[in-house]
Design a protein around this motif. Structure first.
Motif, PDB file in Angstrom:
ATOM      1  N   PHE A  68       0.857  -1.186   0.000  1.00 16.26           N
ATOM      2  CA  PHE A  68       0.000   0.000   0.000  1.00 16.26           C
ATOM      3  C   PHE A  68       0.893   1.237   0.000  1.00 16.26           C
ATOM      4  O   PHE A  68       0.940   1.986   0.975  1.00 16.26           O
ATOM      5  CB  PHE A  68      -0.928   0.008   1.216  1.00 16.26           C
ATOM      6  CG  PHE A  68      -2.118  -0.897   1.091  1.00 16.26           C
ATOM      7  CD1 PHE A  68      -3.360  -0.394   0.703  1.00 16.26           C
ATOM      8  CD2 PHE A  68      -2.013  -2.253   1.345  1.00 16.26           C
ATOM      9  CE1 PHE A  68      -4.461  -1.229   0.573  1.00 16.26           C
ATOM     10  CE2 PHE A  68      -3.103  -3.095   1.223  1.00 16.26           C
ATOM     11  CZ  PHE A  68      -4.332  -2.581   0.827  1.00 16.26           C
ATOM     12  N   ASP A  70       0.750   3.977  -1.788  1.00 18.03           N
ATOM     13  CA  ASP A  70       0.121   5.261  -2.082  1.00 18.03           C
ATOM     14  C   ASP A  70      -0.742   5.742  -0.920  1.00 18.03           C
ATOM     15  O   ASP A  70      -1.464   4.947  -0.303  1.00 18.03           O
ATOM     16  CB  ASP A  70      -0.754   5.158  -3.340  1.00 18.03           C
ATOM     17  CG  ASP A  70       0.056   4.774  -4.572  1.00 18.03           C
ATOM     18  OD1 ASP A  70       1.138   5.360  -4.756  1.00 18.03           O
ATOM     19  OD2 ASP A  70      -0.389   3.894  -5.316  1.00 18.03           O
ATOM     20  N   ARG A  76      -7.851   6.043   3.905  1.00 14.38           N
ATOM     21  CA  ARG A  76      -8.627   4.877   3.474  1.00 14.38           C
ATOM     22  C   ARG A  76      -9.750   4.583   4.468  1.00 14.38           C
ATOM     23  O   ARG A  76     -10.841   4.154   4.077  1.00 14.38           O
ATOM     24  CB  ARG A  76      -7.705   3.666   3.310  1.00 14.38           C
ATOM     25  CG  ARG A  76      -6.673   3.846   2.209  1.00 14.38           C
ATOM     26  CD  ARG A  76      -5.699   2.676   2.141  1.00 14.38           C
ATOM     27  NE  ARG A  76      -4.603   2.989   1.243  1.00 14.38           N
ATOM     28  CZ  ARG A  76      -4.644   2.860  -0.075  1.00 14.38           C
ATOM     29  NH1 ARG A  76      -5.746   2.395  -0.641  1.00 14.38           N
ATOM     30  NH2 ARG A  76      -3.607   3.177  -0.824  1.00 14.38           N
ATOM     31  N   ASN A 185     -12.872  -3.664  -1.084  1.00 14.20           N
ATOM     32  CA  ASN A 185     -11.719  -4.572  -1.207  1.00 14.20           C
ATOM     33  C   ASN A 185     -10.962  -4.649   0.113  1.00 14.20           C
ATOM     34  O   ASN A 185      -9.754  -4.386   0.185  1.00 14.20           O
ATOM     35  CB  ASN A 185     -10.798  -4.095  -2.331  1.00 14.20           C
ATOM     36  CG  ASN A 185      -9.846  -5.177  -2.807  1.00 14.20           C
ATOM     37  OD1 ASN A 185     -10.008  -6.356  -2.485  1.00 14.20           O
ATOM     38  ND2 ASN A 185      -8.843  -4.772  -3.564  1.00 14.20           N
ATOM     39  N   THR A 210      -7.662  -1.106   2.590  1.00 20.68           N
ATOM     40  CA  THR A 210      -8.797  -1.205   1.687  1.00 20.68           C
ATOM     41  C   THR A 210      -8.488  -0.447   0.392  1.00 20.68           C
ATOM     42  O   THR A 210      -7.509   0.281   0.316  1.00 20.68           O
ATOM     43  CB  THR A 210     -10.057  -0.603   2.326  1.00 20.68           C
ATOM     44  OG1 THR A 210      -9.738   0.704   2.848  1.00 20.68           O
ATOM     45  CG2 THR A 210     -10.588  -1.459   3.473  1.00 20.68           C
ATOM     46  N   PHE A 211      -9.339  -0.644  -0.611  1.00 22.22           N
ATOM     47  CA  PHE A 211      -9.311   0.120  -1.864  1.00 22.22           C
ATOM     48  C   PHE A 211      -8.124  -0.184  -2.769  1.00 22.22           C
ATOM     49  O   PHE A 211      -7.876   0.557  -3.714  1.00 22.22           O
ATOM     50  CB  PHE A 211      -9.380   1.633  -1.587  1.00 22.22           C
ATOM     51  CG  PHE A 211     -10.679   2.064  -0.967  1.00 22.22           C
ATOM     52  CD1 PHE A 211     -11.819   2.209  -1.729  1.00 22.22           C
ATOM     53  CD2 PHE A 211     -10.759   2.305   0.400  1.00 22.22           C
ATOM     54  CE1 PHE A 211     -13.016   2.592  -1.150  1.00 22.22           C
ATOM     55  CE2 PHE A 211     -11.956   2.695   0.991  1.00 22.22           C
ATOM     56  CZ  PHE A 211     -13.085   2.837   0.206  1.00 22.22           C
ATOM     57  N   HIS A 212      -7.398  -1.269  -2.523  1.00 23.96           N
ATOM     58  CA  HIS A 212      -6.291  -1.607  -3.412  1.00 23.96           C
ATOM     59  C   HIS A 212      -6.839  -1.924  -4.806  1.00 23.96           C
ATOM     60  O   HIS A 212      -7.958  -2.414  -4.953  1.00 23.96           O
ATOM     61  CB  HIS A 212      -5.520  -2.813  -2.872  1.00 23.96           C
ATOM     62  CG  HIS A 212      -4.120  -2.906  -3.358  1.00 23.96           C
ATOM     63  ND1 HIS A 212      -3.804  -3.314  -4.637  1.00 23.96           N
ATOM     64  CD2 HIS A 212      -2.929  -2.648  -2.754  1.00 23.96           C
ATOM     65  CE1 HIS A 212      -2.491  -3.309  -4.797  1.00 23.96           C
ATOM     66  NE2 HIS A 212      -1.936  -2.901  -3.669  1.00 23.96           N
ATOM     67  N   VAL A 213      -6.042  -1.645  -5.834  1.00 23.29           N
ATOM     68  CA  VAL A 213      -6.501  -1.916  -7.202  1.00 23.29           C
ATOM     69  C   VAL A 213      -6.511  -3.413  -7.505  1.00 23.29           C
ATOM     70  O   VAL A 213      -7.277  -3.877  -8.358  1.00 23.29           O
ATOM     71  CB  VAL A 213      -5.627  -1.176  -8.235  1.00 23.29           C
ATOM     72  CG1 VAL A 213      -5.791   0.327  -8.086  1.00 23.29           C
ATOM     73  CG2 VAL A 213      -4.158  -1.561  -8.112  1.00 23.29           C
ATOM     74  N   ILE A 258      -8.304   8.711  -2.075  1.00 24.12           N
ATOM     75  CA  ILE A 258      -7.641   7.575  -2.702  1.00 24.12           C
ATOM     76  C   ILE A 258      -7.205   7.987  -4.109  1.00 24.12           C
ATOM     77  O   ILE A 258      -7.594   9.037  -4.602  1.00 24.12           O
ATOM     78  CB  ILE A 258      -8.547   6.331  -2.745  1.00 24.12           C
ATOM     79  CG1 ILE A 258      -9.851   6.620  -3.494  1.00 24.12           C
ATOM     80  CG2 ILE A 258      -8.852   5.857  -1.318  1.00 24.12           C
ATOM     81  CD1 ILE A 258     -10.778   5.406  -3.619  1.00 24.12           C
ATOM     82  N   THR A 259      -6.408   7.142  -4.752  1.00 30.86           N
ATOM     83  CA  THR A 259      -5.866   7.498  -6.061  1.00 30.86           C
ATOM     84  C   THR A 259      -6.920   7.334  -7.157  1.00 30.86           C
ATOM     85  O   THR A 259      -7.957   6.681  -6.966  1.00 30.86           O
ATOM     86  CB  THR A 259      -4.655   6.622  -6.409  1.00 30.86           C
ATOM     87  OG1 THR A 259      -5.096   5.271  -6.613  1.00 30.86           O
ATOM     88  CG2 THR A 259      -3.616   6.658  -5.302  1.00 30.86           C
ATOM     89  N   GLU A 262      -7.440   3.732  -7.882  1.00 29.99           N
ATOM     90  CA  GLU A 262      -8.222   3.050  -6.844  1.00 29.99           C
ATOM     91  C   GLU A 262      -9.699   3.385  -6.969  1.00 29.99           C
ATOM     92  O   GLU A 262     -10.566   2.516  -6.761  1.00 29.99           O
ATOM     93  CB  GLU A 262      -7.678   3.426  -5.459  1.00 29.99           C
ATOM     94  CG  GLU A 262      -6.319   2.793  -5.172  1.00 29.99           C
ATOM     95  CD  GLU A 262      -5.616   3.406  -3.980  1.00 29.99           C
ATOM     96  OE1 GLU A 262      -4.693   2.753  -3.451  1.00 29.99           O
ATOM     97  OE2 GLU A 262      -5.967   4.540  -3.570  1.00 29.99           O
ATOM     98  N   ALA A 265     -11.066   1.361  -9.664  1.00 32.97           N
ATOM     99  CA  ALA A 265     -11.225  -0.032  -9.239  1.00 32.97           C
ATOM    100  C   ALA A 265     -12.495  -0.219  -8.414  1.00 32.97           C
ATOM    101  O   ALA A 265     -13.152  -1.267  -8.494  1.00 32.97           O
ATOM    102  CB  ALA A 265      -9.998  -0.473  -8.442  1.00 32.97           C
TER     103      ALA A 265
END
Length: 294
Positions: A68, A70, A76, A185, A210-213, A258-259, A262, A265
């Protein structure tokens, strides 16, 4: 089964008022919560006649995670709260991002759990047997059948070469949380992250990973894997898909936390859930159960 009413903090009545108190109230550190992998501080937030206990996780207290790279975990956690609120299920306690005594961090309302998140009457000793009587949300049971009112997750080693079946309650509150976890996620849905609150409400906490691609879903709530989503969940996901569109308030706020990849995603996961119409199954490319599980 509609979500139960929230428990108000003294002097406030709505989630929005709690958010405002957390964001603008005077934050006083009471102590540190031991055993956490990152800095977790118990605080009070007070303003005027309103006051609430809360948890403050400063960004400075986060351990870097190689997968993680980023952003930070605090943002998150706030993003997870925003998505939870957008569903209307209110599964995450009010959470804000603000400056505190140790710099920017996540501040979340403290929840007094109504009871344990696990029911293991016989403890970890499978010979003693586990009391799967519905008193908790998770249990270890002997044999290969979950029993009425429970959903099987996986066989667990309990020592000396013995195994027991890990199960969770067939509870609509947990099922909603399983859907939320699939959307965000969640890479760390442990038993200790389930907080039953007075009045029948269930909260999930600790949403830093959370929120990983990539598919990182790790959870103890696999009991519905491959089963059709409920009509309620499909309706919630349909509304959420609209709220995630460019220019919508939710999408705009998430873009600050988030990015871009992300956020894309998240949209893709919601679209996939609606297209397949079923709860996701373990990918096989990533451990599906968090460790430790509690």
């Amino acid at each position: 089964m509609p979500p139960p009413e929230r428990l108000p903090a003294p002097g406030v009545n709505t989630a929005g008022e709690v958010e405002e108190l957390l964001a603008e109230g005077e934050l006083t550190v009471v102590g540190r919560i031991p055993g956490a992998s990152n800095a977790v501080l118990l605080c009070t937030a007070a303003r005027g006649g309103a006051r609430t206990d809360c948890v403050y996780k400063p960004v400075k207290g986060e351990r870097p995670l190689w997968d993680f790279p980023d952003g930070n975990l605090a943002r998150r956690e706030v993003a997870a709260y925003l998505v939870s609120e957008a569903t209307g299920w209110g599964l995450v306690p009010p959470t804000v991002l603000r400056d505190g005594p140790y710099g920017e961090g996540m501040v979340q309302q403290w929840i007094d759990a109504a009871g344990p998140g696990t029911a293991q009457g016989g403890g970890a000793d499978a010979d003693a047997g586990a009391d799967a009587d519905g008193a908790g949300l998770l249990a270890l049971v002997e044999g290969e059948e979950a029993g009425d009112g429970w959903k099987p997750v996986a066989l667990a080693e309990v020592g000396e070469g013995r195994t027991a079946l890990l199960v969770h309650a067939d509870d609509p509150r947990l099922r909603r949380l399983a859907v939320l976890d699939a959307v965000i996620n969640n890479g760390d849905r442990k038993g200790g992250h389930l907080l039953p609150a007075p009045g029948g409400r269930l909260y999930g906490i600790d949403h830093g990973v959370t929120f990983h691609v990539e598919d990182k879903l790790r959870t103890l709530l696999w009991g519905w894997a491959g089963e059709p989503l409920t009509a309620e969940a499909r309706g919630v996901l349909t509304r959420l898909e609209r709220q995630l569109a460019d220019g919508e308030p939710l999408a705009t706020r998430l873009a600050e936390l988030i990015t871009t990849a992300e956020l894309a995603a998240v949209r893709a996961r919601v679209a996939r859930l609606l297209r397949t119409g079923v709860h996701p199954e373990p990918s096989g490319e990533w451990p599906s159960i968090p460790w430790p599980p509690v």
